[in-house]
Design an enzyme around this catalytic site. Structure first.
Site, PDB file in Angstrom:
ATOM      1  CB  CYS A   2      -1.015  -0.097   1.369  1.00 25.77           C
ATOM      2  SG  CYS A   2      -2.447  -1.093   1.715  1.00 25.77           S
ATOM      3  NE  ARG A  27       4.905   2.078   0.090  1.00 26.43           N
ATOM      4  CZ  ARG A  27       5.681   1.721   1.042  1.00 26.43           C
ATOM      5  NH1 ARG A  27       6.536   2.004   1.070  1.00 26.43           N
ATOM      6  NH2 ARG A  27       5.141   0.738   2.566  1.00 26.43           N
ATOM      7  CD1 TRP A  71       0.182  -6.219  -2.636  1.00 23.84           C
ATOM      8  CD2 TRP A  71       0.275  -6.853  -0.128  1.00 23.84           C
ATOM      9  NE1 TRP A  71       0.762  -7.149  -2.872  1.00 23.84           N
ATOM     10  CE2 TRP A  71       0.836  -7.514  -1.169  1.00 23.84           C
ATOM     11  CE3 TRP A  71       0.092  -6.821   1.246  1.00 23.84           C
ATOM     12  CZ2 TRP A  71       0.895  -8.903  -0.236  1.00 23.84           C
ATOM     13  CZ3 TRP A  71       0.292  -8.015   1.436  1.00 23.84           C
ATOM     14  CH2 TRP A  71       0.377  -8.900   0.604  1.00 23.84           C
ATOM     15  CG  ASN A  97       1.226   1.175   4.593  1.00 21.12           C
ATOM     16  OD1 ASN A  97       0.738  -0.316   4.020  1.00 21.12           O
ATOM     17  ND2 ASN A  97       2.439   1.210   4.311  1.00 21.12           N
ATOM     18  N   GLY A  98      -1.036  -0.593   6.605  1.00 20.31           N
ATOM     19  CA  GLY A  98      -0.762  -1.351   8.017  1.00 20.31           C
ATOM     20  C   GLY A  98      -1.900  -1.545   7.422  1.00 20.31           C
ATOM     21  CD  GLU A 467      17.404 -13.310  -5.463  1.00 21.08           C
ATOM     22  OE1 GLU A 467      16.670 -13.912  -4.729  1.00 21.08           O
ATOM     23  OE2 GLU A 467      17.451 -12.280  -6.070  1.00 21.08           O
ATOM     24  CE  LYS A 471      14.347 -11.126  -8.391  1.00 17.95           C
ATOM     25  NZ  LYS A 471      14.779 -10.994  -6.808  1.00 17.95           N
ATOM     26  CD  GLU A 474      10.237 -11.602  -7.046  1.00 13.44           C
ATOM     27  OE1 GLU A 474      10.103 -10.570  -6.191  1.00 13.44           O
ATOM     28  OE2 GLU A 474      11.816 -12.024  -6.997  1.00 13.44           O
ATOM     29  CG  HIS A 490      17.825 -36.626  -0.159  1.00 13.03           C
ATOM     30  ND1 HIS A 490      18.903 -37.491  -0.370  1.00 13.03           N
ATOM     31  CD2 HIS A 490      19.514 -35.082  -0.086  1.00 13.03           C
ATOM     32  CE1 HIS A 490      19.778 -37.807  -0.225  1.00 13.03           C
ATOM     33  NE2 HIS A 490      20.328 -36.564  -0.252  1.00 13.03           N
ATOM     34  CE  LYS A 589      11.874  -2.679  -4.500  1.00 12.08           C
ATOM     35  NZ  LYS A 589      12.734  -3.748  -4.950  1.00 12.08           N
TER      36      LYS A 589
HETATM   37  C1  G6P Z   1       9.540  -8.235  -0.917  1.00 11.30           C
HETATM   38  C2  G6P Z   1       9.897  -7.998  -2.213  1.00 11.30           C
HETATM   39  C3  G6P Z   1      11.061  -8.750  -2.607  1.00 11.30           C
HETATM   40  C4  G6P Z   1      11.985  -8.072  -0.793  1.00 11.30           C
HETATM   41  C5  G6P Z   1      11.521  -8.766  -0.080  1.00 11.30           C
HETATM   42  C6  G6P Z   1      12.551  -7.642   1.275  1.00 11.30           C
HETATM   43  O1  G6P Z   1       9.086  -9.366  -1.385  1.00 11.30           O
HETATM   44  O2  G6P Z   1       9.162  -7.971  -2.999  1.00 11.30           O
HETATM   45  O3  G6P Z   1      12.068  -7.654  -3.841  1.00 11.30           O
HETATM   46  O4  G6P Z   1      13.249  -8.609  -1.221  1.00 11.30           O
HETATM   47  O5  G6P Z   1      10.139  -7.165   1.006  1.00 11.30           O
HETATM   48  O6  G6P Z   1      11.867  -6.519   1.181  1.00 11.30           O
HETATM   49  P1  G6P Z   1      13.531  -5.618   1.761  1.00 11.30           P
HETATM   50  O7  G6P Z   1      13.023  -4.644   1.972  1.00 11.30           O
HETATM   51  O8  G6P Z   1      13.552  -6.031   3.510  1.00 11.30           O
HETATM   52  O9  G6P Z   1      14.710  -5.855   1.428  1.00 11.30           O
END
Ligand code: G6P
Length: 594
Positions: A2, A27, A71, A97-98, A467, A471, A474, A490, A589
C-alpha cells in the site's frame, strides 16, 4: 505494501496526487483512489491501475487531498474496498497502510452505535472511529481514536472544512516532503521526488498536523521536532530512462551501483576501515536476518564470513526468527533490508534490541525505520529500486557484506590486497555479463516454454540458485525451485525429465567436482541443463545443453556475476511470456505487514 500520498498547498491536488500515486505503484497496485477536499470531500476509487483511474476520473477541484494505491490484506481488491474510506456522512476520509488487528471488535462496537459499514476492510473502522470522537478538532479526535486501535498504521486523514491533513504512524512509514507554501506526504520518497528533496520522517506514535505552511508533530501529547533530511536521489533515478522496464534498467545500473556502494565506504587507495578497524565490534558468533531476496544476500554473507574469518554464522528468515525460542545471544546481529521498512525485519530488530543485542542494519534507504532503530547502519548506494523484484539492491547488499567482512578476514595481507583489488574490478566484470545479454535472452526464451524449472548450486552459489528460482517465479510466473545441488536427489529427482529443465550455477571452487557429478545425475534423468559457468570451462560445456558464460572471478565474488546472469534469465523469460515485469501480480515492493 500500500502506498499513500497527500497534498496541501495552493495548487490543484488531483494531478499531483495522481502523479505521486503513479510513482508509488510498486508498493501495491490492485486498486487505487483519491479524495479531494474543498467544500465537500469527493472520492474517486476503483480496482484498477492508476493510469486507468486517471482516465475515468472527473475533475475533482480542491487544493487538499489524499490518495492510495492498495495491496489487499483484508477484503478482496474491489471498488468498495479501495481507499480512501469515509464515515457515512462523508465528512472524514482516511487512507491507511498497515493492519488494524482489532478491527472486528471496533466494528461491532461502532455498528451498535449506529455506524454503517460498506466495505470488507479493516481500515473502514478508522473514519468511523474518528467521527465518533470528532468535535471540530481533527487532531484530537484522531489521537483519541488511535488509543483504541491495535495494529500497525500509517494514516492520512482529512475532514470537511479543515484546511489541514492529520497524519499518524505506528510501524508503517510516513515521510513529509517540505515545499514552499505547500507540503506533500507519502509512504516513500520516490513518490514526491518530482516536487521536493527536503523531507522529514515520522517516528512511531507520532501524530502530525500538516498545513500549507508547516508541520507540527506530537508524540504522547508533547510537541516534538523531527529532523529535516536532504534526499540525494534524483527524479531521473526513479524513472525508466529509456528502458522498457525498471527491472532491466536496474539490472543495467549494477556496475555503477557496485562502484557507488564501495566508493561510499572508502575511496580507491584508502585503507579498508570498517567496524573491525574502528574497534567497534569483535566478530564473534554472528546472526544475520532478512526476508526475500535480502535473505539470499544473508546466506551468501554466511558463506563469506565463515570462509574468510572462520567465525560461525547463523542466518534466519526474520519472519521465523520472530517466533523462535531464542537461546543464544550472538555478539553481532546483522539485519539486511533494502527498504528498511519490512515489518518482519523491523520486528526482529526490536526483539534483538530488547534482548540487549547491538544491531547492525544494512539498508538502501536513508532515514528508513530500520536505519533509525539500529545501533549501526551500513548504507548501500543502489539508488531507488522501483521494480518489485529486487536486483541492484541485492548486488549492493553483497558489496556491503564484502566490505564488512574483509577487515576481519584471517587471510594474509597479500591475499587480502588481491581480493580488494578484485572487488574494485567487479563493475567491469558485471558489465561483461551485461554484454552477454542477447545470449542470455536466447536461453531465457527456451526456459520460458517450460512450466517447472529447477536451479541448483553449491557452497556460496547455493543462495544464487535460490535467488534464481525466486526471481524467475516472481516475474515470469514459472514454477521454479532453488536447491542445494546435493539435495536434488533427496526428492526432486522424482520430478526430473525432459519437461523439467535445470539451471546449474557452477563456480570453479572446491564445489566444482561435486557440481559436475550433480549435472551428470540430472542429465541421466533427461532434464535439459543450462549451466552458468566461468569463461573457458570446456568440461561443463560438453555436459550440458546450453551455457551462459560469465567472467572468471575469485570464487567468493562469483555470486555477483552469476546473480546478474540469473536476473537477466528471469527478466527475458518473463518478457517472453508477456508478464507485467515491474509489477508482478499479488506482490509488493515493501511488505510492511507481518
Ligand atoms: C518484498 C520484495 C522483495 C524483497 C523483500 C524483502 O517481498 O518484493 O523484492 O526482497 O520484500 O524486502 P527488504 O526491503 O526487507 O529487503
Amino acid at each position: 505494501m500500500c502506498g499513500l500520498v497527500g497534498y496541501i498547498g495552493d495548487k490543484q491536488a488531483q494531478p499531483i496526487l495522481i502523479n505521486c500515486l503513479t510513482r508509488l505503484e510498486y508498493r501495491g497496485y490492485d486498486s487505487c483512489g483519491i479524495a479531494v477536499s474543498s467544500n465537500e470531500i469527493r472520492v474517486f476509487k476503483d480496482a484498477v491501475r492508476v493510469k486507468v483511474l486517471e482516465k475515468a476520473m472527473p475533475r475533482l477541484s480542491g487544493t487538499l487531498g489524499i490518495g492510495h494505491t492498495r495491496w489487499a490484506t483484508h477484503g478482496e481488491p474491489s471498488q468498495v474496498n479501495a481507499h480512501p474510506h469515509c464515515d457515512c456522512p462523508g465528512r472524514i476520509a482516511v487512507v491507511h497502510n498497515g493492519v488494524i488487528n482489532n478491527f472486528q471488535t471496533l466494528r461491532q462496537k461502532l455498528t451498535k452505535k449506529g455506524h454503517r459499514f460498506v466495505s470488507g476492510t479493516d481500515t473502514e473502522v478508522l473514519p468511523h472511529l474518528i467521527e465518533e470522537y470528532y468535535d471540530g478538532n481533527l487532531e484530537a479526535s484522531v489521537a483519541r481514536a488511535l488509543k483504541e486501535v491495535e495494529g500497525s498504521y500509517a494514516i492520512l486523514v482529512l475532514a470537511v472544512g479543515e484546511p489541514k491533513l492529520v497524519i499518524a504512524r505506528r510501524d508503517s512509514p510516513i515521510v513529509v516532503g517540505l515545499g514552499d507554501r505547500e507540503n506533500y506526504i507519502a509512504s516513500d520518497v520516490p513518490a514526491i521526488l518530482d516536487y521536493t528533496s527536503r523531507v522529514l520522517y515520522l517516528e512511531d506514535d507520532d501524530i502530525g498536523v500538516v498545513t500549507a505552511s508547516g508541520v507540527r508533530v506530537k508524540n504522547n501529547s508533547s510537541e516534538v521536532r523531527r529532523k529535516e533530511h536532504k534526499i540525494s536521489w534524483t527524479v531521473e533515478d526513479a524513472q525508466k530512462g529509456g528502458y522498457e522496464h525498471f527491472m532491466l534498467k536496474e539490472i543495467h545500473e549494477q556496475p555503477k551501483v557496485i562502484r557507488d556502494t564501495i566508493g561510499g565506504y572508502a575511496a580507491e587507495g584508502e585503507p579498508v576501515v570498517e567496524l573491525a578497524a574502528t574497534g567497534e565490534y569483535e566478530l564473534g558468533d554472528v546472526l544475520i536476518l532478512a526476508c526475500g531476496t535480502s535473505y539470499h544476500a544473508a546466506l551468501i554473507g554466511k558463506y563469506l564470513i565463515e570462509e574468510l574469518t572462520r567465525t560461525p554464522v547463523r542466518t534466519e528468515l526474520a519472519s521465523e526468527f520472530n517466533y523462535c525460542g531464542r537461546t543464544s545471544a550472538e555478539n553481532v546481529s546483522i539485519v539486511i533490508t533494502q527498504s528498511g521498512e519490512t515489518a518482519d525485519a523491523l520486528k526482529a530488530i526490536k526483539r534483538l534490541r530488547g534482548e540487549g543485542c547491538r544491531v547492525i542494519v544494512i539498508t538502501n534507504v536513508v532515514g528508513s525505520t530500520a536505519s533509525r532503530i539500529a545501533d549501526r547502519v551500513i548504507y548501500t548506494r543502489a539508488g531507488p529500486e522501483i521494480s518489485v523484484a529486487a536486483t541492484k539492491s541485492f548486488i549492493a547488499q553483497l558489496m556491503a557484506l564484502y566490505w564488512l567482512t574483509l577487515p576481519y578476514s584471517k587471510i594474509d595481507t597479500r591475499r587480502l590486497d588481491n581480493l580488494i583489488t578484485e572487488l574494485r574490478q567487479l563493475p567491469g566484470k558485471v558489465q561483461q555479463v551485461l554484454d552477454q545479454e542477447s545470449v542470455i535472452a536466447d536461453c531465457a526464451r527456451q526456459l520460458a516454454k517450460f512450466d517447472d524449472v529447477f536451479f541448483i548450486g553449491r557452497g556460496i552459489n547455493c543462495p544464487v540458485a535460490l535467488e534464481g528460482a525466486l526471481k524467475l517465479k516472481e516475474v515470469s510466473y514459472i514454477h521454479a525451485e532453488g536447491y542445494a545441488a546435493g539435495e536434488l536427489k533427496h526428492g526432486p529427482f522424482a520430478l526430473l525429465g525432459k519437461d523439467a529443465p535445470v539451471v546449474a550455477v557452477v563456480a570453479r571452487d572446491h564445489t566444482y567436482e561435486a557440481m559436475l557429478t550433480n549435472i551428470k545425475e540430472v542429465k541421466a534423468r533427461h532434464s535439459p541443463v543450462t549451466a552458468i559457468i566461468g569463461e573457458g570451462d570446456g568440461e561443463v560445456e560438453e555436459l550440458v545443453d546450453t551455457i551462459v558464460t560469465v567472467p572468471r572471478v575469485e570464487p567468493i565474488f562469483s555470486p555477483v556475476v552469476n546473480a546478474v546472469a540469473i536476473q537477466l534469465l528471469a527478466y527475458y523469460a518473463a518478457r517472453e511470456r508477456g508478464c507485467p515485469i515491474d509489477f508482478p501480480r499479488n506482490l509488493a515492493k515493501s511488505v510492511t505487514v507481518e
